[in-house]
Scaffold this active site. Structure first.
Site, PDB file in Angstrom:
ATOM      1  N   GLY A  10     -11.248  17.386 -10.880  1.00  0.00           N
ATOM      2  CA  GLY A  10     -10.246  16.935 -11.846  1.00  0.00           C
ATOM      3  C   GLY A  10      -9.288  15.929 -11.251  1.00  0.00           C
ATOM      4  N   SER A  35     -10.318  22.722  -9.486  1.00  0.00           N
ATOM      5  CA  SER A  35      -9.710  23.806  -8.721  1.00  0.00           C
ATOM      6  C   SER A  35      -8.195  23.667  -8.725  1.00  0.00           C
ATOM      7  CB  SER A  35     -10.233  23.746  -7.290  1.00  0.00           C
ATOM      8  OG  SER A  35      -9.404  24.498  -6.464  1.00  0.00           O
ATOM      9  N   VAL A  41      -7.053  13.814  -3.786  1.00  0.00           N
ATOM     10  CA  VAL A  41      -6.738  13.000  -2.613  1.00  0.00           C
ATOM     11  C   VAL A  41      -5.297  12.477  -2.668  1.00  0.00           C
ATOM     12  CG1 VAL A  41      -7.628  10.815  -3.541  1.00  0.00           C
ATOM     13  CG2 VAL A  41      -7.728  11.230  -1.086  1.00  0.00           C
ATOM     14  N   ALA A  46      -3.238   1.449  -7.073  1.00  0.00           N
ATOM     15  CA  ALA A  46      -3.330   0.031  -7.442  1.00  0.00           C
ATOM     16  C   ALA A  46      -4.733  -0.221  -7.975  1.00  0.00           C
ATOM     17  CB  ALA A  46      -3.076  -0.860  -6.229  1.00  0.00           C
ATOM     18  N   LYS A  74       0.386  -5.546 -12.109  1.00  0.00           N
ATOM     19  CA  LYS A  74      -0.022  -6.117 -10.812  1.00  0.00           C
ATOM     20  C   LYS A  74      -0.731  -7.436 -11.088  1.00  0.00           C
ATOM     21  CE  LYS A  74      -3.433  -5.362  -7.183  1.00  0.00           C
ATOM     22  NZ  LYS A  74      -4.532  -4.507  -6.723  1.00  0.00           N
ATOM     23  N   VAL A 200     -15.822  26.106  -7.926  1.00  0.00           N
ATOM     24  CA  VAL A 200     -17.267  26.299  -7.838  1.00  0.00           C
ATOM     25  C   VAL A 200     -17.544  26.886  -6.456  1.00  0.00           C
ATOM     26  CG1 VAL A 200     -19.499  25.113  -7.740  1.00  0.00           C
ATOM     27  CG2 VAL A 200     -17.760  24.390  -9.395  1.00  0.00           C
ATOM     28  N   GLY A 363     -11.373   1.354  -5.527  1.00  0.00           N
ATOM     29  CA  GLY A 363     -11.826   2.736  -5.732  1.00  0.00           C
ATOM     30  C   GLY A 363     -11.966   3.066  -7.212  1.00  0.00           C
ATOM     31  N   ILE A 364     -10.933   2.740  -7.976  1.00  0.00           N
ATOM     32  CA  ILE A 364     -10.952   3.071  -9.409  1.00  0.00           C
ATOM     33  C   ILE A 364     -11.916   2.144 -10.149  1.00  0.00           C
ATOM     34  CG2 ILE A 364      -9.494   3.148 -11.488  1.00  0.00           C
ATOM     35  CD1 ILE A 364      -7.254   4.207  -9.514  1.00  0.00           C
ATOM     36  N   TYR A 454     -23.714  -7.988  -9.119  1.00  0.00           N
ATOM     37  CA  TYR A 454     -22.386  -7.672  -9.670  1.00  0.00           C
ATOM     38  C   TYR A 454     -21.620  -6.725  -8.743  1.00  0.00           C
ATOM     39  CZ  TYR A 454     -18.555  -6.202 -12.525  1.00  0.00           C
ATOM     40  OH  TYR A 454     -17.278  -5.958 -12.967  1.00  0.00           O
TER      41      TYR A 454
HETATM   42  P1  FAD Z   1     -10.225  13.643  -5.536  1.00  0.00           P
HETATM   43  O1  FAD Z   1      -8.934  13.058  -5.937  1.00  0.00           O
HETATM   44  O2  FAD Z   1     -10.337  14.114  -4.114  1.00  0.00           O
HETATM   45  O3  FAD Z   1     -10.519  14.848  -6.524  1.00  0.00           O
HETATM   46  C1  FAD Z   1     -11.455  15.842  -6.196  1.00  0.00           C
HETATM   47  C2  FAD Z   1     -11.381  16.945  -7.237  1.00  0.00           C
HETATM   48  O4  FAD Z   1     -12.436  17.865  -6.998  1.00  0.00           O
HETATM   49  C3  FAD Z   1     -10.090  17.761  -7.224  1.00  0.00           C
HETATM   50  O5  FAD Z   1      -9.658  17.983  -8.544  1.00  0.00           O
HETATM   51  C4  FAD Z   1     -10.498  19.095  -6.599  1.00  0.00           C
HETATM   52  O6  FAD Z   1      -9.704  20.181  -7.048  1.00  0.00           O
HETATM   53  C5  FAD Z   1     -11.931  19.189  -7.124  1.00  0.00           C
HETATM   54  N1  FAD Z   1     -12.791  20.082  -6.347  1.00  0.00           N
HETATM   55  C6  FAD Z   1     -13.221  19.933  -5.091  1.00  0.00           C
HETATM   56  N2  FAD Z   1     -13.991  20.975  -4.728  1.00  0.00           N
HETATM   57  C7  FAD Z   1     -14.062  21.793  -5.822  1.00  0.00           C
HETATM   58  C8  FAD Z   1     -14.691  23.034  -6.094  1.00  0.00           C
HETATM   59  N3  FAD Z   1     -15.396  23.680  -5.164  1.00  0.00           N
HETATM   60  N4  FAD Z   1     -14.537  23.567  -7.307  1.00  0.00           N
HETATM   61  C9  FAD Z   1     -13.796  22.962  -8.280  1.00  0.00           C
HETATM   62  N5  FAD Z   1     -13.178  21.786  -8.068  1.00  0.00           N
HETATM   63  C10 FAD Z   1     -13.307  21.230  -6.849  1.00  0.00           C
HETATM   64  N6  FAD Z   1      -8.414   3.400  -5.309  1.00  0.00           N
HETATM   65  C11 FAD Z   1      -7.908   2.383  -6.014  1.00  0.00           C
HETATM   66  O7  FAD Z   1      -8.497   1.975  -7.023  1.00  0.00           O
HETATM   67  N7  FAD Z   1      -6.746   1.792  -5.633  1.00  0.00           N
HETATM   68  C12 FAD Z   1      -6.077   2.163  -4.524  1.00  0.00           C
HETATM   69  O8  FAD Z   1      -5.013   1.619  -4.252  1.00  0.00           O
HETATM   70  C13 FAD Z   1      -6.630   3.186  -3.729  1.00  0.00           C
HETATM   71  N8  FAD Z   1      -6.018   3.582  -2.581  1.00  0.00           N
HETATM   72  C14 FAD Z   1      -6.601   4.557  -1.829  1.00  0.00           C
HETATM   73  C15 FAD Z   1      -6.042   4.890  -0.583  1.00  0.00           C
HETATM   74  C16 FAD Z   1      -6.661   5.842   0.216  1.00  0.00           C
HETATM   75  C17 FAD Z   1      -6.096   6.159   1.564  1.00  0.00           C
HETATM   76  C18 FAD Z   1      -7.812   6.519  -0.249  1.00  0.00           C
HETATM   77  C19 FAD Z   1      -8.458   7.580   0.586  1.00  0.00           C
HETATM   78  C20 FAD Z   1      -8.344   6.226  -1.482  1.00  0.00           C
HETATM   79  C21 FAD Z   1      -7.770   5.221  -2.264  1.00  0.00           C
HETATM   80  N9  FAD Z   1      -8.323   4.845  -3.479  1.00  0.00           N
HETATM   81  C22 FAD Z   1      -7.813   3.815  -4.185  1.00  0.00           C
HETATM   82  C23 FAD Z   1      -9.451   5.573  -4.047  1.00  0.00           C
HETATM   83  C24 FAD Z   1      -8.928   6.562  -5.095  1.00  0.00           C
HETATM   84  O9  FAD Z   1      -7.946   7.370  -4.517  1.00  0.00           O
HETATM   85  C25 FAD Z   1     -10.051   7.424  -5.608  1.00  0.00           C
HETATM   86  O10 FAD Z   1     -11.105   6.588  -6.041  1.00  0.00           O
HETATM   87  C26 FAD Z   1      -9.590   8.253  -6.776  1.00  0.00           C
HETATM   88  O11 FAD Z   1      -8.421   8.953  -6.486  1.00  0.00           O
HETATM   89  C27 FAD Z   1     -10.663   9.219  -7.195  1.00  0.00           C
HETATM   90  O12 FAD Z   1     -10.730  10.336  -6.375  1.00  0.00           O
HETATM   91  P2  FAD Z   1     -11.712  11.483  -6.813  1.00  0.00           P
HETATM   92  O13 FAD Z   1     -11.330  11.944  -8.163  1.00  0.00           O
HETATM   93  O14 FAD Z   1     -13.099  10.996  -6.589  1.00  0.00           O
HETATM   94  O15 FAD Z   1     -11.463  12.638  -5.739  1.00  0.00           O
END
Ligand code: FAD
Length: 524
Positions: A10, A35, A41, A46, A74, A200, A363-364, A454
């Site tokens: 989430g 969870s 993270v 941005a 931005k 999970v 990332g986004i 792309y």
């Molecule tokens: P996460 O935010 O890690 O979410 C993981 C989810 O999985 C959580 O909800 C957690 O509770 C759930 N989960 C994990 N294990 C379980 C389990 N066993 N059971 C149930 N749930 C579970 N992107 C940009 O576009 N611009 C930026 O400026 C940028 N800056 C960044 C800077 C850094 C240092 C980093 C590391 C990343 C950056 N990113 C940026 C990337 C961006 O943060 C991510 O692409 C975005 O936050 C998506 O993260 P996520 O949802 O994939 O993972």
């Protein structure tokens, strides 16, 4: 048709996927499990200008979501300290204008390089950034007439898909990532996405290696036709359960750690910069992302050259007294991508699929791209292996393309003053990038000589980065020697006059956003 989709995670990836999927395919049952104990993270604030298309697709206007997410505009990334002379330049969300078949960058090399920095001469956005301006007038009109005309007067946006992205929006957004996830959660659950707050514990596989069901801590088992892994760097389903290999990029991109802090900012005193800043540091670079009321800031660095303590010390010196007493969040970065982001009945989106350091805020964008491709490859009654292969190809091409673009940032930078900056110059270049860099020593990048797959970046971005970093042809294109300069000189003058008009008439970003928020809260 996939009738039920289970999303695990989430964070930004999970809720963007849930919201988009439900909007694109309302008859699909979508369940999202997240969870309460495993943190997201907590960074990722941005974005890239294509994000506008995501909100357009959801039918959301800026005033609907920006105030709730403390969002700002931005217009560019400001690169500071990447040159040996310490000067800065802007990488704007703005294409070059063309004059007599050649872009203004080519003409700048011929006519203006001894008069004005290329970014100020070729684009209106750098001056808007320096003056902290909003990209919209107080009546809501966008400053760029081409964009305004293209989007005006139609209820449905004309290009809300990346694949049909003909007119580039001249800005992206900066927002509080956790507030955005909350906002999208509300959007998605109101439209029928089922939210399960649980963990999970186990992923049960069938004999053919696909996922049969998930075993949760407190909600029994969860089954579905398709599972989306949004568990972040853990890759709980794709890597841990299905064993899909992860291709590590650390030999190409050395940064593997980050320190993140959130610093309050008095916007009444300082205003709000309409750009993200990327400042080169001893062993990496620092980001500065201004939101409405605070700054998100962080240092992305290589642990081969700095310990956590050394990095935090250097970063706090860079931030000064504003960051005193604020806790720093240390993050280990997994840089690379899954060999395949879609395996059997599991698709990884977000950090579980792939990540390169956030130097160009991609990332986004990867999430948006992954979701859009997922919809376009959505399976029928069975999963078609050719469609899976097609999905994996386009996703890998996009991530690899951005990786190569970032390698270029380090390679082309003039800095050589620390071991890190010397080491990045020794990184073996991918063969195709090497050939292109040789060409770009003689002519600027164009649509025909950049990576054709792309990956979000157009030729003007390559050109801007190379010129900004100081890696450019020694002379202008010989073809221009035979051409009359009149139209180009007129175009530079018109651009300067337009810039002056915009600087004189646009409101500051602070004034514009404050007005939008006031209207929203009155309406509420
Ligand atoms: P996460 O935010 O890690 O979410 C993981 C989810 O999985 C959580 O909800 C957690 O509770 C759930 N989960 C994990 N294990 C379980 C389990 N066993 N059971 C149930 N749930 C579970 N992107 C940009 O576009 N611009 C930026 O400026 C940028 N800056 C960044 C800077 C850094 C240092 C980093 C590391 C990343 C950056 N990113 C940026 C990337 C961006 O943060 C991510 O692409 C975005 O936050 C998506 O993260 P996520 O949802 O994939 O993972």
């Amino acid at each position: 048709m996939s009738k039920s989709v289970v999303i695990v995670g989430g964070g930004t990836a999970g809720w963007m996927t849930a919201a988009y999927l439900k909007k694109a395919a309302p008859s699909v049952n979508v369940t999202l499990i997240e969870s309460a104990n495993i943190r997201t993270v907590g960074v990722g604030e941005a974005t890239f200008s294509t994000i506008k298309l995501f909100f357009d697709f959801l039918g959301l206007e800026e005033q609907d979501w920006m105030p709730s997410c403390n969002a700002t505009y931005k217009l560019a990334i400001k690169f500071a300290n990447w040159r040996a002379d310490g000067n800065h330049f802007y990488h704007p969300f703005q294409r070059y204008e063309m004059v007599d078949g050649y872009n203004m960058g080519e003409w700048w090399l011929k006519l203006k390089q001894h008069e004005m920095p290329f970014d100020q001469a070729c684009f209106t956005i750098p001056a808007m950034c320096e003056n902290k301006l909003s990209p919209r007038f107080l009546d809501g009109r966008v400053f760029d007439d081409k964009v305004q005309d293209f989007f005006a007067g139609s209820r449905r946006p004309k290009n809300s898909f990346l694949a049909e992205h003909k007119v580039q929006y001249p800005y992206a957004y900066q927002f509080d990532a956790s507030l955005l996830a909350d906002f999208l959660k509300g959007y998605a659950t109101r439209r029928g996405v089922r939210q399960v707050i649980d963990e999970v514990d186990e992923v049960k596989l069938r004999e053919d290696g696909s996922i049969d069901h998930l075993v949760t801590h407190g909600h029994g088992t969860l089954s579905g036709d398709l599972f989306v892994d949004c568990t972040g760097f853990r890759g709980l389903l794709i890597n841990q359960a299905l064993g899909e290999p992860f291709i590590d990029f650390r030999d190409a991109l050395l940064c593997d750690r980050a320190i993140a802090l959130q610093v309050p900012k008095d916007i009444e005193v300082h205003g709000i910069n309409p750009y993200t800043t990327a400042t080169a540091m001893n062993a990496g670079w620092a980001w500065d992302i201004p939101l409405y009321g605070r700054i998100g800031t962080g240092y992305v660095y290589s642990s081969a050259f700095l310990s956590e303590e050394e990095a935090e010390r250097e970063f706090r010196t860079h931030l000064g007294p504003d960051a005193h007493g604020i806790r720093a969040n240390h993050i280990k970065i997994r840089t690379g991508r899954c060999r395949n982001s879609w395996v059997k009945n599991c698709v990884a989106i977000g950090l579980s699929s792939g990540f390169v350091e956030p130097l160009e805020s991609t990332g986004i964008f990867f999430i948006q791209h992954g979701i859009e491709e997922l919809i376009s490859h959505l399976p029928g009654s069975t999963i078609d292996e050719e469609m899976v292969r097609s999905y994996n190809r386009v996703v890998a091409d996009a991530i690899d393309g951005v990786r190569d673009f970032l390698i270029l940032h380090y390679y082309a930078s003039e800095r050589m003053d620390t071991e890190f900056w010397q080491a990045v110059k020794q990184i073996p270049l991918p063969e195709e990038l090497k050939e292109r860099l040789d060409i770009w020593k003689h002519r600027l990048p164009n649509a025909k000589n950049i990576n054709p797959n792309y990956h979000g970046f157009e030729s003007y971005s390559y050109s801007v980065m190379l010129m900004g970093l100081g890696y450019m042809p020694e002379r202008s294109l010989p073809a221009l020697d035979h051409m009359d300069d009149t139209n180009a000189l007129l175009a530079f003058r018109a651009l300067r006059e337009r810039t002056e008009r915009l600087v004189a008439t646009l409101p500051t970003q602070l004034d514009y956003l404050t007005q939008v928020r006031a209207e929203m809260f009155v309406a509420a």
